[in-house]
Write a protein that holds these residues in place. Structure first.
Motif, PDB file in Angstrom:
ATOM      1  N   PHE A 236     104.985  21.051 142.147  1.00 28.75           N
ATOM      2  CA  PHE A 236     104.028  22.156 142.139  1.00 28.75           C
ATOM      3  C   PHE A 236     104.276  23.069 143.339  1.00 28.75           C
ATOM      4  N   GLN A 237     104.309  24.372 143.105  1.00 19.86           N
ATOM      5  CA  GLN A 237     104.429  25.328 144.193  1.00 19.86           C
ATOM      6  C   GLN A 237     103.045  25.678 144.717  1.00 19.86           C
ATOM      7  N   ALA A 238     102.882  25.564 146.027  1.00 19.05           N
ATOM      8  CA  ALA A 238     101.625  25.928 146.673  1.00 19.05           C
ATOM      9  C   ALA A 238     101.748  27.329 147.260  1.00 19.05           C
ATOM     10  N   PRO A 239     100.625  27.977 147.567  1.00 19.21           N
ATOM     11  CA  PRO A 239     100.691  29.354 148.085  1.00 19.21           C
ATOM     12  C   PRO A 239     101.422  29.474 149.416  1.00 19.21           C
ATOM     13  N   ASN A 240     101.313  28.457 150.277  1.00 20.51           N
ATOM     14  CA  ASN A 240     101.891  28.555 151.614  1.00 20.51           C
ATOM     15  C   ASN A 240     102.025  27.152 152.198  1.00 20.51           C
ATOM     16  N   GLU A 241     102.516  27.084 153.428  1.00 24.53           N
ATOM     17  CA  GLU A 241     102.724  25.772 154.057  1.00 24.53           C
ATOM     18  C   GLU A 241     101.422  25.002 154.224  1.00 24.53           C
ATOM     19  N   THR A 242     100.376  25.680 154.659  1.00 28.72           N
ATOM     20  CA  THR A 242      99.100  25.006 154.897  1.00 28.72           C
ATOM     21  C   THR A 242      98.567  24.359 153.629  1.00 28.72           C
ATOM     22  N   GLU A 243      98.587  25.104 152.528  1.00 27.96           N
ATOM     23  CA  GLU A 243      98.083  24.569 151.262  1.00 27.96           C
ATOM     24  C   GLU A 243      98.994  23.482 150.710  1.00 27.96           C
ATOM     25  N   ALA A 244     100.298  23.607 150.933  1.00 30.61           N
ATOM     26  CA  ALA A 244     101.231  22.574 150.479  1.00 30.61           C
ATOM     27  C   ALA A 244     100.972  21.263 151.219  1.00 30.61           C
ATOM     28  N   ARG A 245     100.704  21.351 152.493  1.00 27.88           N
ATOM     29  CA  ARG A 245     100.413  20.149 153.272  1.00 27.88           C
ATOM     30  C   ARG A 245      99.102  19.511 152.819  1.00 27.88           C
ATOM     31  N   TRP A 246      98.108  20.328 152.508  1.00 26.45           N
ATOM     32  CA  TRP A 246      96.843  19.784 151.994  1.00 26.45           C
ATOM     33  C   TRP A 246      97.061  19.112 150.640  1.00 26.45           C
ATOM     34  N   LEU A 247      97.785  19.784 149.746  1.00 28.15           N
ATOM     35  CA  LEU A 247      98.046  19.216 148.423  1.00 28.15           C
ATOM     36  C   LEU A 247      98.820  17.907 148.547  1.00 28.15           C
ATOM     37  N   HIS A 248      99.827  17.885 149.397  1.00 29.25           N
ATOM     38  CA  HIS A 248     100.604  16.665 149.632  1.00 29.25           C
ATOM     39  C   HIS A 248      99.679  15.497 149.973  1.00 29.25           C
ATOM     40  N   ASP A 249      98.756  15.729 150.886  1.00 30.49           N
ATOM     41  CA  ASP A 249      97.878  14.654 151.330  1.00 30.49           C
ATOM     42  C   ASP A 249      96.940  14.174 150.230  1.00 30.49           C
ATOM     43  N   GLN A 250      96.417  15.094 149.432  1.00 29.25           N
ATOM     44  CA  GLN A 250      95.455  14.704 148.397  1.00 29.25           C
ATOM     45  C   GLN A 250      96.127  13.964 147.241  1.00 29.25           C
ATOM     46  N   LEU A 251      97.416  14.225 147.026  1.00 29.09           N
ATOM     47  CA  LEU A 251      98.134  13.521 145.958  1.00 29.09           C
ATOM     48  C   LEU A 251      98.511  12.092 146.350  1.00 29.09           C
ATOM     49  N   ILE A 252      98.563  11.819 147.648  1.00 27.68           N
ATOM     50  CA  ILE A 252      98.952  10.475 148.080  1.00 27.68           C
ATOM     51  C   ILE A 252      98.013   9.393 147.536  1.00 27.68           C
ATOM     52  N   PRO A 253      96.673   9.512 147.671  1.00 22.35           N
ATOM     53  CA  PRO A 253      95.808   8.472 147.100  1.00 22.35           C
ATOM     54  C   PRO A 253      95.855   8.416 145.574  1.00 22.35           C
ATOM     55  N   LEU A 254      96.279   9.514 144.937  1.00 25.64           N
ATOM     56  CA  LEU A 254      96.366   9.541 143.477  1.00 25.64           C
ATOM     57  C   LEU A 254      97.642   8.881 142.960  1.00 25.64           C
ATOM     58  N   ALA A 255      98.658   8.746 143.809  1.00 30.60           N
ATOM     59  CA  ALA A 255      99.959   8.245 143.368  1.00 30.60           C
ATOM     60  C   ALA A 255      99.875   6.866 142.723  1.00 30.60           C
ATOM     61  N   PRO A 256      99.238   5.863 143.338  1.00 29.73           N
ATOM     62  CA  PRO A 256      99.169   4.554 142.670  1.00 29.73           C
ATOM     63  C   PRO A 256      98.317   4.572 141.410  1.00 29.73           C
ATOM     64  N   ILE A 257      97.319   5.446 141.360  1.00 31.84           N
ATOM     65  CA  ILE A 257      96.455   5.515 140.181  1.00 31.84           C
ATOM     66  C   ILE A 257      97.230   6.047 138.988  1.00 31.84           C
TER      67      ILE A 257
END
Length: 599
Positions: A236-257
């Protein structure tokens, strides 16, 4: 698996000697790239997916399914075809000769036309590959072929599986296992517990390469058993570095699910096992750690052990027991302007020894390109990968979600790809907060591999404080529970637990309490309403959301559960855990039929 290696690769002694220089220049390449791209902004919500397909031969006369070692023929014919330049798909190499990797030729957007084109694009990929195959040969989205690793399982048999003749001929895939083994300096063991059915012998044993026996477990140590593992990955492309870093973090807990939701590997070497996923086996294949590093360094193929957003709450810095980084590399990144979180993330990658190098790499050390950085990053396979823009005209700041297993049908693959994208947009748009302690992510990864984890297990998830600002889910109904959730703006009333062990049904379809977590499906529906997507268009993608909802509730079984039940109900199955030739053949036939009928 990463970018291709051009030219002959060098062996491990030369690679190890060159490692310090490679790491130093990769660090400089990263800094040069980051400084150039750090303020880049992209408003288009582009995204894409990647599916790896098995090539399978179905011999009706012998009632036998075998793997087809025709990867090179398929890709070469596609590359030489004039039509390939106009087709909406791309074919690529993978580790096993019976696997072809595929992607859409250009990124999707969030528009309804693109969302509705995903399933058809996946069908087209099969059709393109099938042009190079005979009528009895098929392109199948299997996470792992049930009898791979059993002798004589190829349509062009060349002896025992240990000859490694199923490994892709490209230098990257030939040298990788050699250098992993050479660096490790010891034998890596992978033993999966056999599923204990009614007639499974109490004396069941498998033979190790050394000739020893392992009781009640399958030995998966051979390279052939695992290189054909396949997945569904989304970027997924995020708008900028800040949003990409936020998205990265929120997907981590979702990965095992999502790993548990897509579980698709209940059979190895022709036997039912007591696990459902491929993740651990592929991790063992790429594990180059020496004995003294086992307690201090994570595997290269692993769940993410640190969060990287500057907004992350205090106390979530990462796993303090794992410190694989070279302090000099981290300090150079800090001196170059990176904050501590980002420097820690990249230092943990750049501190790893390179696994694949060419002679040219060792003589062209400069910052005019990003090849060395990309080589090092491509050999650390996190569950969620943070990706910088590497060119001015290419994709911007992206996040790759890597844990989902290949589903058996195009519809299911499309459903998970589309849902993951829509959830990523909801996360970025609504600034959703799914942070949990990083060690709980590790526990969830362990839970995810258990048999039938979706229906029988629980995983850690944030159930309060997940919605920032003034967003309300009032009026949005969970698809499985006819209820509305009013003004959930950060606190769950009644229980007060910030995060808890929850079932997949609760996570996706919502909790039963009036003020419980509404479910990821409801959140996606809310996002679609807020994005002003007309209700008529939402109805067109509703079947995909329904599939996700039904998977979480158990109504739609995971591929692993479906395969296990197919085997156990087959007339030739002896209730002894063994999946014979005819059982495997009939299963493959049924999967082909499901795709032909559009199920």
């Amino acid at each position: 698996m990463g970018i291709p290696v051009e030219g002959p690769s060098i062996g491990w002694p030369e690679t190890e000697q060159a490692a310090p220089n490679i790491q130093r220049w990769a660090t400089e390449q990263l800094l040069c790239l980051w400084r150039k791209q750090r303020y880049r902004s992209d408003n288009v919500a582009s995204w894409g997916d990647e599916i790896e397909y098995n090539l399978v031969d179905l011999n009706a006369g012998a009632e036998r399914a075998t793997l087809l070692l025709d990867q090179e023929k398929v890709i070469r014919q596609w590359e030489e075809s004039p039509a390939s330049k106009e087709e909406p798909v791309v074919l690529q190499w993978e580790w096993a000769k019976y696997v072809v990797e595929t992607t859409p030729a250009k990124p999707y957007t969030g528009g309804i036309e693109d969302l509705l084109s995903v399933e058809q694009n996946m069908k087209t990929r099969r059709e393109v590959i099938n042009r190079s195959l005979s009528p009895n040969q098929h392109t199948m989205s299997l996470s792992f072929f049930p009898r791979a690793g059993v002798d004589d399982q190829w349509t062009t048999p060349q002896g025992r599986t240990q000859t490694n003749h199923s490994v892709c001929s490209l230098p990257r895939y030939r040298i990788l296992p050699e250098n992993v083994h050479s660096r490790r300096q010891s034998h890596k063991k992978t033993h999966f517990p056999v599923y204990q059915d009614i007639e499974t012998p109490n004396t069941f044993h498998d033979i190790l390469p050394s000739g020893e026996e392992v009781q009640n477990h399958l030995c998966l140590d051979d390279l052939e058993v695992g290189i054909g593992c396949c997945s569904l990955q989304t970027t997924f492309q995020a708008p900028n570095e800040t949003e990409a870093r936020w998205l990265h973090d929120q997907l981590i807990p979702l990965a095992p699910i999502f790993l548990a939701m897509t579980a698709a590997v209940p059979i190895w070497k022709g036997y039912l096992v007591d696990t459902d996923i491929r993740w651990q086996r592929f991790g063992d294949l790429t594990d180059d750690r020496r004995p003294e590093e086992m307690e201090t360094t994570p595997p290269r193929w692993t769940w993410n052990r640190t969060y990287i957003s500057e907004e992350k709450p205090a106390g979530l810095e990462g796993d303090s027991t794992i410190q694989p980084m070279n302090p000099a590399i981290k300090q150079r990144l800090l001196d170059g302007g990176m904050d501590d979180s980002l420097a820690t993330h990249f230092a943990s990658i750049l501190s790893r020894d390179p696994l694949i190098l060419t002679e040219e790499d060792t003589h062209h050390l400069n910052t005019s390109n990003t090849k060395l950085f990309e080589l090092l990053q491509s050999c650390v396979w996190h569950a969620v990968r943070f990706k910088l823009p590497t060119t001015d005209s290419g994709p911007g700041w992206c996040v790759e979600f890597r844990t989902m297993e290949s589903q058996l049908t195009d519809k299911a693959n499309a459903a998970f790809a589309i849902f993951a994208f829509l959830l990523s947009r909801a996360i970025v748009t609504m600034h959703l907060n799914f942070y949990i302690p990083i060690d709980k992510v590790g526990e969830s990864m362990e839970f995810a591999k258990e048999r039938d984890a979706v229906r029988e297990g629980k995983m850690w998830f944030r159930r309060s404080g997940w919605l920032a600002g003034t967003h309300s889910l009032g009026g949005v109904k969970s698809m499985c529970k006819d209820k509305a959730h009013q003004q959930l703006n950060g606190e769950v009333q009644g229980k007060g637990e910030e995060f808890a062990l929850m079932t997949a049904d609760e996570i996706f379809n919502g909790e039963s309490e009036p003020n419980g977590f509404p479910g990821l499906v409801a959140i996606v529906r809310y996002y679609l309403n807020q994005s002003k997507m007309p209700s008529a268009e939402q109805e067109k993608i509703a079947p995909y959301l329904e599939l996700i909802s039904e998977r979480a509730s158990g109504e739609n079984p995971t591929p692993a559960t479906w395969m296990r039940e197919f085997v156990r109900s087959h007339e030739d199955y002896q209730q002894d855990s063994y999946v014979g030739e005819r059982v495997c053949y009939d299963m493959m036939k049924e999967i082909v039929r499901m795709n032909e009928d559009g199920e």
